[in-house]
Design a protein around this motif. Structure first.
Motif, PDB file in Angstrom:
ATOM      1  N   ARG A 293      -1.170 -12.145  -3.816  1.00 38.26           N
ATOM      2  CA  ARG A 293      -1.640 -10.827  -4.264  1.00 38.26           C
ATOM      3  C   ARG A 293      -2.065 -10.875  -5.726  1.00 38.26           C
ATOM      4  NH1 ARG A 293       2.070  -5.301  -4.778  1.00 38.26           N
ATOM      5  NH2 ARG A 293       0.326  -3.846  -5.081  1.00 38.26           N
ATOM      6  N   TRP A 294      -1.241 -11.484  -6.579  1.00 39.77           N
ATOM      7  CA  TRP A 294      -1.564 -11.526  -8.011  1.00 39.77           C
ATOM      8  C   TRP A 294      -2.768 -12.428  -8.284  1.00 39.77           C
ATOM      9  CZ3 TRP A 294       0.681  -7.480  -8.075  1.00 39.77           C
ATOM     10  CH2 TRP A 294       2.043  -7.249  -7.949  1.00 39.77           C
ATOM     11  N   LEU A 295      -2.898 -13.516  -7.540  1.00 41.01           N
ATOM     12  CA  LEU A 295      -4.057 -14.395  -7.718  1.00 41.01           C
ATOM     13  C   LEU A 295      -5.351 -13.679  -7.333  1.00 41.01           C
ATOM     14  CD1 LEU A 295      -2.677 -17.814  -6.400  1.00 41.01           C
ATOM     15  CD2 LEU A 295      -3.261 -17.225  -8.771  1.00 41.01           C
ATOM     16  N   THR A 296      -5.278 -12.862  -6.294  1.00 36.18           N
ATOM     17  CA  THR A 296      -6.458 -12.094  -5.878  1.00 36.18           C
ATOM     18  C   THR A 296      -6.900 -11.146  -6.984  1.00 36.18           C
ATOM     19  OG1 THR A 296      -5.755 -12.197  -3.560  1.00 36.18           O
ATOM     20  CG2 THR A 296      -7.379 -10.519  -4.138  1.00 36.18           C
ATOM     21  N   LEU A 297      -5.951 -10.462  -7.606  1.00 35.25           N
ATOM     22  CA  LEU A 297      -6.284  -9.535  -8.691  1.00 35.25           C
ATOM     23  C   LEU A 297      -6.784 -10.271  -9.931  1.00 35.25           C
ATOM     24  CD1 LEU A 297      -3.356  -6.953  -8.382  1.00 35.25           C
ATOM     25  CD2 LEU A 297      -5.781  -6.563  -7.892  1.00 35.25           C
ATOM     26  N   TYR A 298      -6.336 -11.503 -10.119  1.00 37.43           N
ATOM     27  CA  TYR A 298      -6.782 -12.285 -11.277  1.00 37.43           C
ATOM     28  C   TYR A 298      -8.237 -12.737 -11.113  1.00 37.43           C
ATOM     29  CZ  TYR A 298      -7.238 -16.242 -14.477  1.00 37.43           C
ATOM     30  OH  TYR A 298      -7.676 -17.115 -15.446  1.00 37.43           O
ATOM     31  N   PHE A 299      -8.598 -13.166  -9.918  1.00 40.25           N
ATOM     32  CA  PHE A 299      -9.916 -13.766  -9.710  1.00 40.25           C
ATOM     33  C   PHE A 299     -11.017 -12.763  -9.364  1.00 40.25           C
ATOM     34  CE2 PHE A 299      -7.368 -17.677  -8.942  1.00 40.25           C
ATOM     35  CZ  PHE A 299      -8.017 -18.503  -9.847  1.00 40.25           C
ATOM     36  N   PHE A 300     -10.673 -11.596  -8.829  1.00 40.71           N
ATOM     37  CA  PHE A 300     -11.702 -10.687  -8.310  1.00 40.71           C
ATOM     38  C   PHE A 300     -11.651  -9.321  -8.998  1.00 40.71           C
ATOM     39  CE2 PHE A 300     -10.682 -13.675  -4.900  1.00 40.71           C
ATOM     40  CZ  PHE A 300     -11.943 -14.151  -4.564  1.00 40.71           C
ATOM     41  N   HIS A 301     -12.861  -8.797  -9.313  1.00 42.96           N
ATOM     42  CA  HIS A 301     -13.004  -7.460  -9.894  1.00 42.96           C
ATOM     43  C   HIS A 301     -13.616  -6.473  -8.902  1.00 42.96           C
ATOM     44  CE1 HIS A 301     -12.871 -10.123 -13.417  1.00 42.96           C
ATOM     45  NE2 HIS A 301     -12.460  -9.080 -14.112  1.00 42.96           N
ATOM     46  N   ASN A 302     -14.037  -6.973  -7.752  1.00 44.71           N
ATOM     47  CA  ASN A 302     -14.750  -6.149  -6.785  1.00 44.71           C
ATOM     48  C   ASN A 302     -13.882  -4.998  -6.277  1.00 44.71           C
ATOM     49  OD1 ASN A 302     -15.382  -5.723  -3.616  1.00 44.71           O
ATOM     50  ND2 ASN A 302     -17.286  -6.141  -4.734  1.00 44.71           N
ATOM     51  N   PHE A 303     -14.484  -3.821  -6.159  1.00 42.30           N
ATOM     52  CA  PHE A 303     -13.779  -2.611  -5.737  1.00 42.30           C
ATOM     53  C   PHE A 303     -13.052  -2.813  -4.411  1.00 42.30           C
ATOM     54  CE2 PHE A 303     -13.804   1.386  -3.325  1.00 42.30           C
ATOM     55  CZ  PHE A 303     -13.158   2.246  -4.201  1.00 42.30           C
ATOM     56  N   TYR A 304     -13.743  -3.354  -3.425  1.00 47.96           N
ATOM     57  CA  TYR A 304     -13.167  -3.473  -2.084  1.00 47.96           C
ATOM     58  C   TYR A 304     -12.131  -4.594  -2.002  1.00 47.96           C
ATOM     59  CZ  TYR A 304     -16.892  -0.278  -0.795  1.00 47.96           C
ATOM     60  OH  TYR A 304     -17.712   0.816  -0.728  1.00 47.96           O
ATOM     61  N   VAL A 305     -12.325  -5.646  -2.776  1.00 46.87           N
ATOM     62  CA  VAL A 305     -11.337  -6.727  -2.788  1.00 46.87           C
ATOM     63  C   VAL A 305     -10.029  -6.242  -3.417  1.00 46.87           C
ATOM     64  CG1 VAL A 305     -10.788  -9.029  -3.669  1.00 46.87           C
ATOM     65  CG2 VAL A 305     -13.089  -8.530  -2.835  1.00 46.87           C
ATOM     66  N   ILE A 306     -10.146  -5.463  -4.495  1.00 44.31           N
ATOM     67  CA  ILE A 306      -8.947  -4.918  -5.133  1.00 44.31           C
ATOM     68  C   ILE A 306      -8.216  -3.986  -4.168  1.00 44.31           C
ATOM     69  CG2 ILE A 306      -8.116  -3.389  -6.967  1.00 44.31           C
ATOM     70  CD1 ILE A 306     -10.269  -4.550  -8.782  1.00 44.31           C
ATOM     71  N   LEU A 307      -8.968  -3.157  -3.459  1.00 46.07           N
ATOM     72  CA  LEU A 307      -8.334  -2.279  -2.472  1.00 46.07           C
ATOM     73  C   LEU A 307      -7.631  -3.096  -1.393  1.00 46.07           C
ATOM     74  CD1 LEU A 307     -10.931   0.600  -1.874  1.00 46.07           C
ATOM     75  CD2 LEU A 307      -8.844   0.669  -3.238  1.00 46.07           C
ATOM     76  N   PHE A 308      -8.285  -4.160  -0.920  1.00 46.84           N
ATOM     77  CA  PHE A 308      -7.682  -4.991   0.125  1.00 46.84           C
ATOM     78  C   PHE A 308      -6.413  -5.681  -0.374  1.00 46.84           C
ATOM     79  CE2 PHE A 308      -7.194  -9.193   2.101  1.00 46.84           C
ATOM     80  CZ  PHE A 308      -6.962  -8.800   3.412  1.00 46.84           C
ATOM     81  N   SER A 309      -6.413  -6.089  -1.637  1.00 53.05           N
ATOM     82  CA  SER A 309      -5.243  -6.788  -2.180  1.00 53.05           C
ATOM     83  C   SER A 309      -3.997  -5.915  -2.145  1.00 53.05           C
ATOM     84  CB  SER A 309      -5.516  -7.244  -3.616  1.00 53.05           C
ATOM     85  OG  SER A 309      -5.536  -6.142  -4.513  1.00 53.05           O
ATOM     86  N   GLN A 310      -4.196  -4.599  -2.124  1.00 52.56           N
ATOM     87  CA  GLN A 310      -3.057  -3.686  -2.107  1.00 52.56           C
ATOM     88  C   GLN A 310      -2.289  -3.738  -0.787  1.00 52.56           C
ATOM     89  OE1 GLN A 310      -2.658  -3.369  -5.291  1.00 52.56           O
ATOM     90  NE2 GLN A 310      -2.097  -1.216  -5.092  1.00 52.56           N
ATOM     91  N   VAL A 311      -2.929  -4.263   0.251  1.00 53.98           N
ATOM     92  CA  VAL A 311      -2.234  -4.422   1.534  1.00 53.98           C
ATOM     93  C   VAL A 311      -1.024  -5.343   1.376  1.00 53.98           C
ATOM     94  CG1 VAL A 311      -2.466  -5.309   3.890  1.00 53.98           C
ATOM     95  CG2 VAL A 311      -4.321  -3.964   2.869  1.00 53.98           C
ATOM     96  N   PHE A 312      -1.110  -6.289   0.438  1.00 51.34           N
ATOM     97  CA  PHE A 312      -0.019  -7.244   0.235  1.00 51.34           C
ATOM     98  C   PHE A 312       1.233  -6.590  -0.352  1.00 51.34           C
ATOM     99  CE2 PHE A 312      -3.708 -10.140   0.238  1.00 51.34           C
ATOM    100  CZ  PHE A 312      -3.285 -11.018   1.224  1.00 51.34           C
ATOM    101  N   HIS A 313       1.123  -5.324  -0.737  1.00 51.21           N
ATOM    102  CA  HIS A 313       2.316  -4.602  -1.194  1.00 51.21           C
ATOM    103  C   HIS A 313       3.352  -4.511  -0.076  1.00 51.21           C
ATOM    104  CE1 HIS A 313       4.592  -1.852  -3.739  1.00 51.21           C
ATOM    105  NE2 HIS A 313       4.725  -1.038  -2.703  1.00 51.21           N
ATOM    106  N   ALA A 314       2.885  -4.592   1.160  1.00 48.91           N
ATOM    107  CA  ALA A 314       3.799  -4.595   2.302  1.00 48.91           C
ATOM    108  C   ALA A 314       4.800  -5.734   2.196  1.00 48.91           C
ATOM    109  CB  ALA A 314       3.005  -4.717   3.604  1.00 48.91           C
ATOM    110  N   PHE A 315       4.377  -6.827   1.542  1.00 50.27           N
ATOM    111  CA  PHE A 315       5.239  -8.003   1.422  1.00 50.27           C
ATOM    112  C   PHE A 315       5.863  -8.123   0.034  1.00 50.27           C
ATOM    113  CE2 PHE A 315       1.838  -8.779   4.462  1.00 50.27           C
ATOM    114  CZ  PHE A 315       2.563  -9.076   5.597  1.00 50.27           C
ATOM    115  N   SER A 316       5.061  -7.870  -1.018  1.00 54.33           N
ATOM    116  CA  SER A 316       5.585  -8.036  -2.376  1.00 54.33           C
ATOM    117  C   SER A 316       6.692  -7.035  -2.670  1.00 54.33           C
ATOM    118  CB  SER A 316       4.459  -7.895  -3.409  1.00 54.33           C
ATOM    119  OG  SER A 316       3.913  -6.597  -3.392  1.00 54.33           O
ATOM    120  N   PHE A 317       6.641  -5.865  -2.022  1.00 52.33           N
ATOM    121  CA  PHE A 317       7.748  -4.919  -2.141  1.00 52.33           C
ATOM    122  C   PHE A 317       8.468  -4.717  -0.813  1.00 52.33           C
ATOM    123  CE2 PHE A 317       9.464  -0.643  -1.552  1.00 52.33           C
ATOM    124  CZ  PHE A 317      10.471  -0.678  -2.506  1.00 52.33           C
ATOM    125  N   GLY A 318       7.738  -4.332   0.231  1.00 50.94           N
ATOM    126  CA  GLY A 318       8.361  -3.922   1.490  1.00 50.94           C
ATOM    127  C   GLY A 318       9.335  -4.922   2.076  1.00 50.94           C
TER     128      GLY A 318
END
Length: 400
Positions: A293-318
């Motif tokens: 999740r953090w690597l995705t946010l580091y490498f990509f600025h795209n609106f939709y990629v950032i939104l997609f990366s938030q799905v990983f919150h299911a694992f990083s927190f959940g």
């Protein structure tokens, strides 16, 4: 489920809805409030770090006071109203020291009052659960907390775009007012000095005296510390970063809500996941996907990629949160489980978040543009990668 359990679940559900509704203000909108007041990156990190420290101290302080000195019922009411008044006073101040002081007082009382309910809710949920393949009452109640976050973040983000940022403050105030009102009603069902607040055990042994669980529990605490430290750039600078990229309040709220909706899905499915996989395996996967999740946010600025990366919150927190909480019950003997939960919160959510915010705050001070805050996520990924290797070590259960 009998009527008493249904009433208990409803009571806890309302509580978590309001608590995590206010959490949306803390995470999504308060950093933006600091930015509007003209605070720098380091000042913002210091305010949030101080708030985290007070959150960490608030839980054990209130639990100890409830056990030894004051009725938990009275303490719940007084602390709920104190946090409400401290937060209300924030609207009258703009200096760094006044904002810091009031924010600390607010979060100390808020987290302390929440801890009085948390300990009882977790133990009641564990006690009432009979089928391991079904959702416990705690998981079902905590699910409403995630819904509270989603509803608050969505509505407040939308209304802030229409009516201005000032609206977010009054929305946060309404959540605390709801909690204060809830405390007047629900405190009647709170045990005056619950057994779950037992700071002393029947054994004369120290907490870590048994080597059979000492090593594994220590590793679990360190994993939690690293995972929560890695979240610091997210919780301090993510909203500021998105604002610098040109995102509106509604779009920022959408990003946070995608993460929380993913978290809700995990809470609904976790009993089935646990029935198929070990808690140790779930913990390892959580750490690995947190790093991704953090690597995705580091490498990509795209609106939709950032939104997609938030799905990983299911694992990083959940899954990380649920597996850790359940592993405490699995590792420790019964007379140490409540203190174990307290230590998990203190070392992970408390100390891990605090140290992470301080370290990344000093690093962020060297970043001149808020749109470059994604550089912080490479450090977050390294923390999560280290947590993964420790989770691999943790999964190797000691031979009898």
């Amino acid at each position: 489920m009998n009527q008493s359990q249904t009433t208990s679940r409803l009571r806890y559900s309302v509580f978590y809805f309001l608590v995590y509704g206010f959490m949306a203000y803390i995470i999504v909108f308060f950093p933006l409030h600091c930015m509007r007041l003209g605070f720098g990156n380091l000042q913002t990190a210091l305010i949030l770090s101080a708030g985290t420290l007070m959150t960490t101290l608030g839980s054990p302080a209130m639990l100890r006071a409830a056990h030894y000195h004051v009725s938990a019922r009275s303490l719940l009411i007084w602390s709920s109203f104190f946090s409400l008044f401290a937060f209300a006073a924030l609207n009258l101040c703009s200096s760094f020291w006044s904002i810091s002081s009031l924010w600390c007082l607010c979060l100390f009382a808020h987290r302390g009052s929440a801890a009085l309910i948390d300990a009882q809710a977790i133990r009641d949920g564990h006690k009432h659960k009979q089928d391991s393949s079904k959702q416990s009452s705690f998981e079902a109640s905590r699910l409403w907390g995630s819904l509270g976050f989603v509803v608050f973040a969505f509505l407040v983000g939308l209304l802030a775009d229409i009516g201005g940022q000032k609206f977010t403050f009054f929305a946060g105030l309404s959540m605390l007012l709801g909690l204060a009102s809830w405390s007047l009603v629900a405190s009647k069902s709170l045990r005056p000095h619950p057994a779950s607040f037992d700071f002393e055990t029947s054994s004369s042994e120290s907490f870590f005296s048994k080597s059979t669980y000492r090593r594994r529990f220590s590793i679990l605490l360190l994993i939690s510390f690293l995972v929560w430290a890695s979240h610091a750039p997210m919780y301090v600078y993510f909203s500021i970063y998105l604002s610098a990229l040109g995102w509106t309040n509604s779009q920022t709220s959408l990003a946070w809500n995608i993460g929380v909706i993913s978290e809700i899905a995990v809470f609904l499915l976790f009993a089935r996941i646990q029935a198929r996989y070990t808690l140790e395996g779930i913990l390892k996967l959580s750490a690995a996907l947190t790093a991704l999740r953090w690597l995705t946010l580091y490498f990509f600025h795209n609106f939709y990629v950032i939104l997609f990366s938030q799905v990983f919150h299911a694992f990083s927190f959940g899954t990380s949160y649920l597996s850790s909480v359940k592993l405490v019950f699995e590792i420790l003997p019964d007379d140490k489980r409540d203190r174990g939960q307290g230590m998990l919160i203190m070392i992970g959510i408390g100390l891990g978040s605090l140290v992470g915010r301080l370290i990344f705050g000093f690093i962020a001070e060297g970043i001149s543009l808020a749109s470059d805050m994604n550089e912080l996520f490479i450090g977050a990924a390294l923390c999560s990668a280290l947590a993964y290797f420790l989770a691999e070590l943790f999964a190797r259960k000691p031979t009898p």
